[in-house]
Design an enzyme around this catalytic site. Structure first.
Site, PDB file in Angstrom:
ATOM      1  N   SER A  25       0.841  -1.201   0.000  1.00 27.51           N
ATOM      2  CA  SER A  25       0.000   0.000   0.000  1.00 27.51           C
ATOM      3  C   SER A  25       0.875   1.249   0.000  1.00 27.51           C
ATOM      4  O   SER A  25       1.659   1.485   0.920  1.00 27.51           O
ATOM      5  CB  SER A  25      -0.919  -0.015   1.226  1.00 27.51           C
ATOM      6  N   HIS A  49      -1.315  -1.007  -4.313  1.00 33.09           N
ATOM      7  CA  HIS A  49      -2.606  -0.592  -3.748  1.00 33.09           C
ATOM      8  C   HIS A  49      -2.560   0.912  -3.470  1.00 33.09           C
ATOM      9  O   HIS A  49      -1.669   1.392  -2.780  1.00 33.09           O
ATOM     10  CB  HIS A  49      -2.855  -1.382  -2.455  1.00 33.09           C
ATOM     11  N   ASP A  51      -4.570   4.222  -2.049  1.00 38.22           N
ATOM     12  CA  ASP A  51      -5.681   4.666  -1.200  1.00 38.22           C
ATOM     13  C   ASP A  51      -6.065   6.104  -1.515  1.00 38.22           C
ATOM     14  O   ASP A  51      -5.284   7.022  -1.279  1.00 38.22           O
ATOM     15  CB  ASP A  51      -5.262   4.589   0.276  1.00 38.22           C
ATOM     16  N   MET A  53      -8.483   9.123  -0.526  1.00 37.11           N
ATOM     17  CA  MET A  53      -9.328   9.563   0.603  1.00 37.11           C
ATOM     18  C   MET A  53      -9.764  11.003   0.385  1.00 37.11           C
ATOM     19  O   MET A  53      -8.962  11.841  -0.035  1.00 37.11           O
ATOM     20  CB  MET A  53      -8.539   9.478   1.908  1.00 37.11           C
ATOM     21  N   HIS A  83      -8.270   2.116  -4.352  1.00 36.82           N
ATOM     22  CA  HIS A  83      -9.253   1.962  -3.275  1.00 36.82           C
ATOM     23  C   HIS A  83      -9.836   3.341  -2.979  1.00 36.82           C
ATOM     24  O   HIS A  83      -9.186   4.173  -2.359  1.00 36.82           O
ATOM     25  CB  HIS A  83      -8.514   1.368  -2.057  1.00 36.82           C
ATOM     26  N   MET A  85     -11.871   5.700  -1.050  1.00 32.27           N
ATOM     27  CA  MET A  85     -12.565   5.957   0.220  1.00 32.27           C
ATOM     28  C   MET A  85     -13.156   7.350   0.114  1.00 32.27           C
ATOM     29  O   MET A  85     -12.665   8.315   0.705  1.00 32.27           O
ATOM     30  CB  MET A  85     -11.578   5.842   1.389  1.00 32.27           C
ATOM     31  N   MET A 154     -12.425  -4.614   4.676  1.00 29.41           N
ATOM     32  CA  MET A 154     -11.588  -3.755   5.522  1.00 29.41           C
ATOM     33  C   MET A 154     -11.441  -4.401   6.897  1.00 29.41           C
ATOM     34  O   MET A 154     -12.433  -4.701   7.562  1.00 29.41           O
ATOM     35  CB  MET A 154     -12.217  -2.373   5.685  1.00 29.41           C
ATOM     36  N   GLY A 159      -8.922   4.918   6.670  1.00 27.89           N
ATOM     37  CA  GLY A 159      -8.468   6.304   6.838  1.00 27.89           C
ATOM     38  C   GLY A 159      -7.001   6.443   7.181  1.00 27.89           C
ATOM     39  O   GLY A 159      -6.390   7.444   6.842  1.00 27.89           O
ATOM     40  N   GLY A 162      -1.236   1.669   9.723  1.00 30.76           N
ATOM     41  CA  GLY A 162      -0.649   1.370  11.026  1.00 30.76           C
ATOM     42  C   GLY A 162      -1.629   1.066  12.148  1.00 30.76           C
ATOM     43  O   GLY A 162      -1.267   1.126  13.320  1.00 30.76           O
ATOM     44  N   ASP A 192      -7.530  -5.671   3.907  1.00 36.65           N
ATOM     45  CA  ASP A 192      -6.769  -4.420   3.978  1.00 36.65           C
ATOM     46  C   ASP A 192      -6.829  -3.846   5.395  1.00 36.65           C
ATOM     47  O   ASP A 192      -7.907  -3.497   5.876  1.00 36.65           O
ATOM     48  CB  ASP A 192      -7.388  -3.434   2.968  1.00 36.65           C
ATOM     49  N   GLY A 194      -3.850  -3.609   8.916  1.00 36.97           N
ATOM     50  CA  GLY A 194      -3.263  -4.355  10.026  1.00 36.97           C
ATOM     51  C   GLY A 194      -2.668  -5.692   9.645  1.00 36.97           C
ATOM     52  O   GLY A 194      -2.465  -6.561  10.505  1.00 36.97           O
ATOM     53  N   GLY A 214       0.641  -2.094   4.237  1.00 33.31           N
ATOM     54  CA  GLY A 214       1.300  -0.795   4.187  1.00 33.31           C
ATOM     55  C   GLY A 214       2.490  -0.747   5.119  1.00 33.31           C
ATOM     56  O   GLY A 214       3.644  -0.920   4.708  1.00 33.31           O
ATOM     57  N   SER A 215       2.210  -0.553   6.411  1.00 32.20           N
ATOM     58  CA  SER A 215       3.324  -0.395   7.354  1.00 32.20           C
ATOM     59  C   SER A 215       4.178  -1.660   7.443  1.00 32.20           C
ATOM     60  O   SER A 215       5.395  -1.571   7.612  1.00 32.20           O
ATOM     61  CB  SER A 215       2.810   0.037   8.730  1.00 32.20           C
TER      62      SER A 215
END
Ligand code: DX5
Ligand code: ZN
Length: 241
Positions: A25, A49, A51, A53, A83, A85, A154, A159, A162, A192, A194, A214-215
């Site tokens: 991500s 990916h 995001d 927003m 994605h 949002m 999700m 939003g 992490g 998506d 965690g 992501g993280s």
């Protein structure tokens, strides 16, 4: 749409049962070094990916169509999964299509006209995806499943990167996996939020094809290494599926 890099979902799904996909991500990359960070993914740059927003549907703001166009130019053979949002996704889809994303994914909570919008996205030649928040019952997307190429579950409230994984969301993955088989449907199951090495095997075992991370990927100075670790952990889950 000409130039769209898409994936034959039945092919990838079958492949997916043997070969889970890690989708890094962009949100967790350094925003001033995106291209460099993505290139450092090595072979894992094959799926990105993105995001989007809007500050309304989620309390954060990120990218627009120009960035997706730039990504497509820089990574012409990558799967770009966008994605959205955003509220009223029907207003934005037309702006993103010229960037030739592989999938445009919007939230079922964001529009009363999800069915129509999925038809429009598909008609344009782009893969169509639907996403659902952790608090949304899985049944909300059942009437839409024949129209989708990808379902994004999700596993955090959208939003921010992490955040901690919400384990209850895996019941939705299992329900979707069962329904796909039962109704002989054809879509990828993506999760998506965690995602971690510790959890990757379980996610695949419970039915996920594509793990967004992501993280877990970009907190490592060598993102190819962390993506590889996620991939190997995910494979482990497949052998116990
Ligand atoms: C959150 C985004 C995610 C985010 C995941 O709203 O949709 O794609 O990048 O980040 P991690 O993997 O750090 O939870
Ligand atoms: Zn996302």
């Amino acid at each position: 749409m000409a130039g769209t890099v898409s994936v034959n979902s039945s092919e990838l799904r079958e492949k997916g049962r043997k070969d889970p996909v890690i989708a890094p991500s962009l949100l967790s990359a350094n925003p001033l070094r995106m291209e460099e960070n993505l290139a450092a993914l090595g072979k894992f740059v094959s799926w990105i990916h993105v995001d989007v927003m809007d500050g309304h549907f989620v309390p954060n703001m990120t990218y627009g169509p120009l960035l997706v166009q730039g990504l497509r130019r820089a990574f012409p053979s990558s799967v770009l999964d966008v994605h959205l949002m955003v509220e009223n996704p029907e207003k934005f889809v037309e702006y993103f299509l010229p960037a030739a994303p592989s999938y445009l994914v919007f939230h079922v909570e964001a529009t009363p006209h999800a069915h129509r919008l999925l038809q429009q996205i598909r008609k344009s030649g782009c893969g169509a995806g639907i996403s659902l928040n952790p608090g949304t019952p899985v049944e909300m997307v059942y009437p839409l499943l024949p129209l989708v190429d990808l379902v994004l579950v999700m596993s955090v409230n959208p939003g921010f990167g992490g955040q901690s994984f919400i384990p209850e969301t895996l019941e939705k993955v299992e329900a979707l996996y069962r329904r796909r088989t039962l109704k002989n449907l054809d879509f990828l199951l993506q999760i998506d939020g965690g995602v971690s090495v510790e959890r990757a095997a379980e996610l695949v075992r419970r039915g996920c094809d594509v793990l967004v991370a992501g993280s877990a990927v970009f907190s490592d100075p060598l993102p190819e290494r962390s993506a590889q670790a996620l991939y190997e952990a995910a494979l482990e889950g497949l052998s116990h599926a």
